[in-house]
Design a protein around this motif. Structure first.
Motif, PDB file in Angstrom:
ATOM      1  N   ARG A 163      76.115  31.868  82.691  1.00 55.21           N
ATOM      2  CA  ARG A 163      75.768  30.674  81.921  1.00 55.21           C
ATOM      3  C   ARG A 163      77.003  30.214  81.164  1.00 55.21           C
ATOM      4  O   ARG A 163      77.678  31.005  80.508  1.00 55.21           O
ATOM      5  CB  ARG A 163      74.635  30.981  80.938  1.00 55.21           C
ATOM      6  CG  ARG A 163      74.143  29.765  80.165  1.00 55.21           C
ATOM      7  CD  ARG A 163      73.002  30.143  79.230  1.00 55.21           C
ATOM      8  NE  ARG A 163      73.423  31.101  78.220  1.00 55.21           N
ATOM      9  CZ  ARG A 163      74.048  30.770  77.089  1.00 55.21           C
ATOM     10  NH1 ARG A 163      74.320  29.496  76.821  1.00 55.21           N
ATOM     11  NH2 ARG A 163      74.394  31.698  76.218  1.00 55.21           N
ATOM     12  N   VAL A 164      77.312  28.937  81.267  1.00 57.11           N
ATOM     13  CA  VAL A 164      78.531  28.397  80.661  1.00 57.11           C
ATOM     14  C   VAL A 164      78.291  28.121  79.183  1.00 57.11           C
ATOM     15  O   VAL A 164      77.325  27.433  78.826  1.00 57.11           O
ATOM     16  CB  VAL A 164      78.958  27.109  81.387  1.00 57.11           C
ATOM     17  CG1 VAL A 164      80.201  26.513  80.739  1.00 57.11           C
ATOM     18  CG2 VAL A 164      79.208  27.392  82.867  1.00 57.11           C
ATOM     19  N   GLY A 190      86.999  44.824  78.218  1.00 56.71           N
ATOM     20  CA  GLY A 190      86.184  45.246  79.345  1.00 56.71           C
ATOM     21  C   GLY A 190      85.673  44.122  80.225  1.00 56.71           C
ATOM     22  O   GLY A 190      85.942  42.940  80.005  1.00 56.71           O
ATOM     23  N   TRP A 191      84.930  44.545  81.265  1.00 60.76           N
ATOM     24  CA  TRP A 191      84.352  43.652  82.254  1.00 60.76           C
ATOM     25  C   TRP A 191      82.944  44.126  82.571  1.00 60.76           C
ATOM     26  O   TRP A 191      82.620  45.296  82.396  1.00 60.76           O
ATOM     27  CB  TRP A 191      85.180  43.656  83.542  1.00 60.76           C
ATOM     28  CG  TRP A 191      86.606  43.255  83.345  1.00 60.76           C
ATOM     29  CD1 TRP A 191      87.664  44.092  83.083  1.00 60.76           C
ATOM     30  CD2 TRP A 191      87.139  41.937  83.357  1.00 60.76           C
ATOM     31  NE1 TRP A 191      88.811  43.370  82.938  1.00 60.76           N
ATOM     32  CE2 TRP A 191      88.527  42.038  83.101  1.00 60.76           C
ATOM     33  CE3 TRP A 191      86.570  40.677  83.563  1.00 60.76           C
ATOM     34  CZ2 TRP A 191      89.349  40.924  83.045  1.00 60.76           C
ATOM     35  CZ3 TRP A 191      87.408  39.564  83.510  1.00 60.76           C
ATOM     36  CH2 TRP A 191      88.781  39.695  83.263  1.00 60.76           C
ATOM     37  N   ASP A 192      82.122  43.225  83.044  1.00 58.28           N
ATOM     38  CA  ASP A 192      80.790  43.626  83.483  1.00 58.28           C
ATOM     39  C   ASP A 192      80.888  44.452  84.764  1.00 58.28           C
ATOM     40  O   ASP A 192      81.755  44.217  85.616  1.00 58.28           O
ATOM     41  CB  ASP A 192      79.916  42.392  83.730  1.00 58.28           C
ATOM     42  CG  ASP A 192      79.508  41.727  82.429  1.00 58.28           C
ATOM     43  OD1 ASP A 192      79.206  42.443  81.468  1.00 58.28           O
ATOM     44  OD2 ASP A 192      79.497  40.478  82.382  1.00 58.28           O
ATOM     45  N   ASP A 193      79.991  45.403  84.892  1.00 56.56           N
ATOM     46  CA  ASP A 193      79.942  46.282  86.054  1.00 56.56           C
ATOM     47  C   ASP A 193      79.033  45.636  87.093  1.00 56.56           C
ATOM     48  O   ASP A 193      77.811  45.761  87.036  1.00 56.56           O
ATOM     49  CB  ASP A 193      79.421  47.660  85.645  1.00 56.56           C
ATOM     50  CG  ASP A 193      79.438  48.660  86.784  1.00 56.56           C
ATOM     51  OD1 ASP A 193      79.603  48.241  87.946  1.00 56.56           O
ATOM     52  OD2 ASP A 193      79.270  49.869  86.504  1.00 56.56           O
ATOM     53  N   TYR A 249      77.541  36.130  79.523  1.00 56.19           N
ATOM     54  CA  TYR A 249      78.797  36.699  79.057  1.00 56.19           C
ATOM     55  C   TYR A 249      78.569  37.541  77.801  1.00 56.19           C
ATOM     56  O   TYR A 249      77.729  37.212  76.961  1.00 56.19           O
ATOM     57  CB  TYR A 249      79.780  35.592  78.682  1.00 56.19           C
ATOM     58  CG  TYR A 249      80.409  34.862  79.830  1.00 56.19           C
ATOM     59  CD1 TYR A 249      81.176  35.527  80.785  1.00 56.19           C
ATOM     60  CD2 TYR A 249      80.261  33.483  79.958  1.00 56.19           C
ATOM     61  CE1 TYR A 249      81.779  34.837  81.820  1.00 56.19           C
ATOM     62  CE2 TYR A 249      80.855  32.786  80.989  1.00 56.19           C
ATOM     63  CZ  TYR A 249      81.614  33.473  81.930  1.00 56.19           C
ATOM     64  OH  TYR A 249      82.204  32.778  82.956  1.00 56.19           O
ATOM     65  N   THR A 250      79.325  38.606  77.666  1.00 58.30           N
ATOM     66  CA  THR A 250      79.401  39.344  76.415  1.00 58.30           C
ATOM     67  C   THR A 250      80.559  38.760  75.615  1.00 58.30           C
ATOM     68  O   THR A 250      81.729  39.027  75.896  1.00 58.30           O
ATOM     69  CB  THR A 250      79.639  40.842  76.669  1.00 58.30           C
ATOM     70  OG1 THR A 250      78.546  41.373  77.418  1.00 58.30           O
ATOM     71  CG2 THR A 250      79.782  41.606  75.356  1.00 58.30           C
ATOM     72  N   HIS A 271      92.436  35.281  81.794  1.00 58.02           N
ATOM     73  CA  HIS A 271      91.596  36.345  82.335  1.00 58.02           C
ATOM     74  C   HIS A 271      90.534  36.844  81.359  1.00 58.02           C
ATOM     75  O   HIS A 271      89.790  37.764  81.682  1.00 58.02           O
ATOM     76  CB  HIS A 271      92.478  37.526  82.760  1.00 58.02           C
ATOM     77  CG  HIS A 271      93.125  37.347  84.100  1.00 58.02           C
ATOM     78  ND1 HIS A 271      94.099  36.402  84.323  1.00 58.02           N
ATOM     79  CD2 HIS A 271      92.930  37.977  85.283  1.00 58.02           C
ATOM     80  CE1 HIS A 271      94.490  36.471  85.588  1.00 58.02           C
ATOM     81  NE2 HIS A 271      93.799  37.401  86.188  1.00 58.02           N
ATOM     82  N   VAL A 272      90.472  36.249  80.175  1.00 59.03           N
ATOM     83  CA  VAL A 272      89.497  36.665  79.173  1.00 59.03           C
ATOM     84  C   VAL A 272      88.340  35.670  79.163  1.00 59.03           C
ATOM     85  O   VAL A 272      88.547  34.482  78.900  1.00 59.03           O
ATOM     86  CB  VAL A 272      90.140  36.741  77.778  1.00 59.03           C
ATOM     87  CG1 VAL A 272      89.093  37.077  76.720  1.00 59.03           C
ATOM     88  CG2 VAL A 272      91.270  37.769  77.767  1.00 59.03           C
ATOM     89  N   PRO A 273      87.116  36.121  79.452  1.00 58.45           N
ATOM     90  CA  PRO A 273      85.973  35.196  79.415  1.00 58.45           C
ATOM     91  C   PRO A 273      85.745  34.674  78.005  1.00 58.45           C
ATOM     92  O   PRO A 273      85.998  35.383  77.035  1.00 58.45           O
ATOM     93  CB  PRO A 273      84.796  36.068  79.876  1.00 58.45           C
ATOM     94  CG  PRO A 273      85.425  37.226  80.592  1.00 58.45           C
ATOM     95  CD  PRO A 273      86.725  37.467  79.897  1.00 58.45           C
ATOM     96  N   PRO A 274      85.219  33.425  77.891  1.00 54.91           N
ATOM     97  CA  PRO A 274      84.774  32.510  78.947  1.00 54.91           C
ATOM     98  C   PRO A 274      85.939  31.694  79.493  1.00 54.91           C
ATOM     99  O   PRO A 274      87.083  31.890  79.076  1.00 54.91           O
ATOM    100  CB  PRO A 274      83.761  31.637  78.224  1.00 54.91           C
ATOM    101  CG  PRO A 274      84.319  31.536  76.831  1.00 54.91           C
ATOM    102  CD  PRO A 274      84.908  32.890  76.540  1.00 54.91           C
TER     103      PRO A 274
END
Length: 344
Positions: free
Chosen positions: A144-145, A176-179, A189-190, A315-318
């Motif tokens: 979700r944006v 980190g990243w989602d697994d 997104y976290t 590379h860092v969300p969002p």
């Protein structure tokens, strides 16, 4: 002065192709790939998947096969967008193998992605004058944006001449990243840290600057800067008499490596026409004597233009998608942070 060429906007029923010009998808992550494909299909598009998708190693197929598939998809009139699952490491091996004459002669097709895809998208815009879309990869598409940002699917559906604005949401993922193997359907997104854009160059006044957008990942573009595939100065002369908004972002390298890379890019003319430089937020490590921000300032401070860091283009969300070749306007004041892009 030749105009920037924009691919036709995506419309329901259009075909979106998936291929891996760099790294493919290993078996444990194929379910996430299916979720991502379904997210594109839910917008009304037909998705076709190429043969270059193997995830056993760091490349999806031999270079010749990857180059042939990408060329074929970019020149197929039935394909309106090409998006990879993600980046990788050595897409640079495709540059001399792509059929640039065929790509240049074909009707423009959206090429979407970031990270190692910068190695292909930025040269494509520089060499052909066709806009490319630096933003989410396919695996990020189901998320979700956040408010203030757009998805690559939103932007690719806009007609030439469209104007759209994006603003920082004020939150980002700190680590980190989602697994995807454990939770292939994750869609939220976290965003556990607060932060917004930062001015690095020491200027105290408001920033309100325009220019054509061009840029990408430092670790990959530093190796094409100064070559025929990375001649940003020539692009500015041919397409951007108003100057450029150059954006760069560090994926993972330490600040000494980033500092050297940016110095080299500056010496190669990558920033010669920059009216401002946007720097993506990074989770790459710092060092006691040099932070990531200090690395940027050391290399690019001599440009004497606004340096705006912690933009959501890395590379860092969002993710804040940027269109290579679009006319951009960046505003940074005490009350307002905004990036407006116009597809003209």
């Amino acid at each position: 002065m030749p105009p920037i060429m924009y691919p036709p906007p995506l419309r329901p029923g259009d075909r979106v192709a998936v291929t891996s010009p760099s790294s493919g998808v290993p078996a444990p992550l194929r379910e996430r790939l299916a979720v991502a494909v379904a997210a594109v299909e839910a917008r009304g598009y037909e998705v076709v998947t190429g043969r270059c998708m193997d995830g056993m190693g760091h490349l999806s197929a031999p270079a010749e096969a990857r180059a042939a598939e990408l060329t074929a998809l970019l020149t197929d009139p039935s394909v309106r967008a090409v998006v990879p699952p993600w980046g990788g490491e050595t897409a640079i091996d495709l540059l001399p193998l792509l059929d640039w004459d065929r790509i240049r002669a074909a009707e423009p097709t959206w090429l979407v992605g970031f990270s190692d895809l910068s190695t292909l998208m930025t040269p494509l815009t520089l060499l052909t004058g066709v806009a490319t879309l630096h933003g989410n990869n396919l695996m990020d598409t189901p998320y979700r944006v956040p408010e203030g940002l757009l998805s690559w699917l939103d932007i690719a559906a806009l007609p030439a001449g469209a104007r759209f604005a994006q603003t920082p949401p004020g939150r980002y993922r700190s680590t980190g990243w989602d697994d995807y193997a454990a939770d292939p359907g994750v869609r939220e997104y976290t965003l556990d840290a607060a932060g917004s854009w930062t001015r690095l160059d020491g200027g105290s006044g408001d920033v309100d600057v325009e220019g054509r957008l061009i840029g990408g990942c430092i670790e990959t573009l530093c190796h094409v800067a100064g070559t025929p595939y990375g001649d940003v100065a020539a692009f500015a002369r041919n397409h951007a008499p108003e100057g450029l908004l150059v954006y760069v972002e560090a994926a993972e390298d330490d600040p000494f490596t980033i500092c050297r890379a940016l110095h080299g890019m500056r010496l190669a003319g990558f920033f010669d026409a920059a009216n401002a430089v946007l720097v993506g937020r990074t989770s790459a490590p710092g060092r006691p004597s040099l932070s990531q921000h200090e690395a940027v300032l050391d290399a690019l401070g001599p440009l004497g233009v606004p340096l705006i860091a912690d933009v959501e283009c890395g590379h860092v969300p969002p993710y804040l998608p940027l269109v290579n070749g679009a006319r951009g306007r960046v505003v940074l004041t005490a009350e307002r942070r905004e990036l407006v892009q116009t597809l003209d």
